[in-house]
Design an enzyme around this catalytic site. Structure first.
Site, short mmCIF file in Angstrom:
data_model
loop_
_atom_site.label_atom_id
_atom_site.label_comp_id
_atom_site.label_asym_id
_atom_site.label_seq_id
_atom_site.Cartn_x
_atom_site.Cartn_y
_atom_site.Cartn_z
CG ASP A 101 -2.46 -0.89 0.82
OD1 ASP A 101 -1.54 -2.69 0.56
OD2 ASP A 101 -3.17 -1.01 2.12
CG ASP A 102 -0.28 4.02 1.96
OD1 ASP A 102 -1.02 3.60 1.51
OD2 ASP A 102 0.43 4.36 3.56
CG HIS B 230 -4.33 2.77 -0.69
ND1 HIS B 230 -5.05 1.95 0.18
CD2 HIS B 230 -3.76 3.06 0.30
CE1 HIS B 230 -4.69 2.06 1.52
NE2 HIS B 230 -3.83 2.50 1.57
CG HIS C 61 -3.46 7.18 2.94
ND1 HIS C 61 -3.59 7.24 4.31
CD2 HIS C 61 -3.50 6.06 2.34
CE1 HIS C 61 -3.42 6.39 4.30
NE2 HIS C 61 -3.03 5.45 3.08
CG HIS D 161 2.32 -0.07 4.20
ND1 HIS D 161 1.89 -0.73 5.50
CD2 HIS D 161 1.25 0.89 4.04
CE1 HIS D 161 1.31 0.07 5.58
NE2 HIS D 161 0.92 0.21 5.04
ZN ZN Z 1 -2.28 3.44 3.46
#
Ligand code: ZN
Length: 409
Positions: free
Chosen positions: A220-221, A270, A274, A361
């Site tokens: 993620d991210d 995503h 955020h 991540h």
């Molecule tokens: Zn995230």
């Protein structure tokens, strides 16, 4: 302007010029100049460094001898330590790493044997000890006949043993220079924090076992400056993953975004910024999701077909805003919290089962280091790492629009 002031100005200019020239000289002294070349030779895509000196002869002779039925791609790593140039060629066949070949050149541009760097017998003893400690399926006799490749990094030496068995397995051992103190013949900086009590994880890639147990890895991210390195590591094991990318990083790293897609990795949404989506109205939620999709589409021509709501938070408004499935996770590595490679490894090994979705991540270097350790261990244990959609498809579970899934168990 008086003379004295003019003189001062000229002096200042001279100092600046000297500083600039000086920094160039230092740079070319500590880094051997080379250019990255890429050729297609007998259907082998070869990347190699070109130095325009006699080192090229050694490299070219080696590359010309490659067998295109066994190798279809060659990449390289290069570093300079104590006036030695260390080059590691990584040989691929159908996207799997099948062999390594290392070269060390001295400041006279001549090839150095490994014994000029470190006593080879010490390396073999280290390898045998690690194989024993980690219950690896490699015998002392196999270690003795293995081809030894080394790559010199700033803080450690990577040791690769190849050609020791029929299955063409590869043994990779990262060796801290502290472990080789006394037998190293080059000057390096020792890591002061190193403790000999640290357990070095030793791993082997085994291509002879057919992996059966599927797990999805999710990152993620990102994307981030670490993502491309991660793709290389995943490719090395034929592993896939799903990247839940956030809009502000897609905008910042458009090239990486495109590369992730081109290399066949699944990408999910995503959101643009955020946000915790449960705090917003349906209209705003839709905007945060759709803007990110539009941005991704503008780069890759593809839509994002999975949603991972930030923080795993969603409610009925979120469900009403989307037509994609909602994917969370059932194994949380908490890599964002610990930023500690050993802790990330420990959160996965022994804690995953077939059908799990694991959360990482790809914005922390400690996570990328952990993946290097995790993959060979899981592959040794018959796991196969895939993206989310492939996990569900293989397990005959249909992902429904606006429905929520945390694993495929
Ligand atoms: Zn995230």
């Amino acid at each position: 302007m008086n003379n004295r002031r003019t003189f001062k100005l000229i002096l200042l200019e001279l100092v600046i010029i000297l500083l600039i020239v000086g920094s160039f000289i230092t740079f070319s002294y500590s880094h051997r100049n080379y250019i990255n070349k890429e050729v297609n030779q007998n259907n082998i895509l070869i990347s190699y460094p070109f130095f325009d000196n006699k080192m090229d002869n050694v490299i070219n002779t080696y590359l010309k001898g490659l067998d295109s039925s066994k190798v279809d791609k060659v990449k390289y790593y290069l570093s300079t330590i104590d006036n030695k140039t260390s080059i590691l060629f990584k040989l691929y066949h159908q996207n799997l790493v099948v062999d390594y070949q290392s070269f060390i050149f001295n400041d006279q541009e001549d090839e150095d044997s490994i014994d000029k760097i470190v006593d080879k017998k010490v390396l073999l003893k280290k390898a045998a000890l690690y194989a024993f400690n980690n219950k690896l399926r490699i015998s002392d006799a196999e270690i003795d006949k293995a081809k030894i490749n080394i790559y010199l990094k700033q803080d450690k030496m990577d040791l690769y043993l190849t050609d020791y068995n029929e299955e063409k397995d590869i043994l990779y051992i990262p060796l801290d220079y502290n472990e080789l103190k006394g037998s190293l013949k080059i000057k390096i900086k020792y890591n002061q924090d190193y403790s000999l009590m640290k357990t070095t994880t030793t791993t082997t890639t085994t291509k002879s076992i057919v992996p059966k147990k599927l797990i999805a890895f999710t990152f993620d991210d990102g994307p981030s400056i670490y993502t491309l390195n991660l793709l290389d590591i995943l490719d090395e094991y034929g592993a896939k993953a799903t990247f839940f990318e956030v809009g502000y990083n897609i905008a910042k790293y458009k090239d990486v975004t495109l590369e992730v897609y081109k290399r066949g990795f699944e990408v999910g949404n995503h959101t643009m910024d955020h946000s915790n989506l449960t705090k917003y109205s349906i209209d705003v939620i839709k905007q945060k999701i759709n803007d990110n999709n539009a941005l991704y589409y503008s780069i890759t021509g593809q839509n994002l077909t999975l949603l991972r709501p930030p923080y795993g938070r969603f409610n009925d408004n979120v469900k009403a805003s989307i037509t994609t499935p909602i994917i969370t996770w059932d194994v949380d590595t908490e890599d964002w919290k610990s930023r500690n490679t050993d802790m990330i490894v420990a959160a996965v090994i022994g804690h995953v089962n077939e059908g799990d979705i694991v959360l990482f991540h790809d914005i922390y270097p400690t996570t990328i280091e952990a993946i290097k350790i995790i993959l060979p261990i899981l592959y040794q244990d018959n796991y196969q790492i895939v993206g989310v959609s492939e996990l569900f498809k293989t397990r005959n579970i249909t992902l429904e629009p606006a429905q929520y899934y945390r694993s495929a168990r």
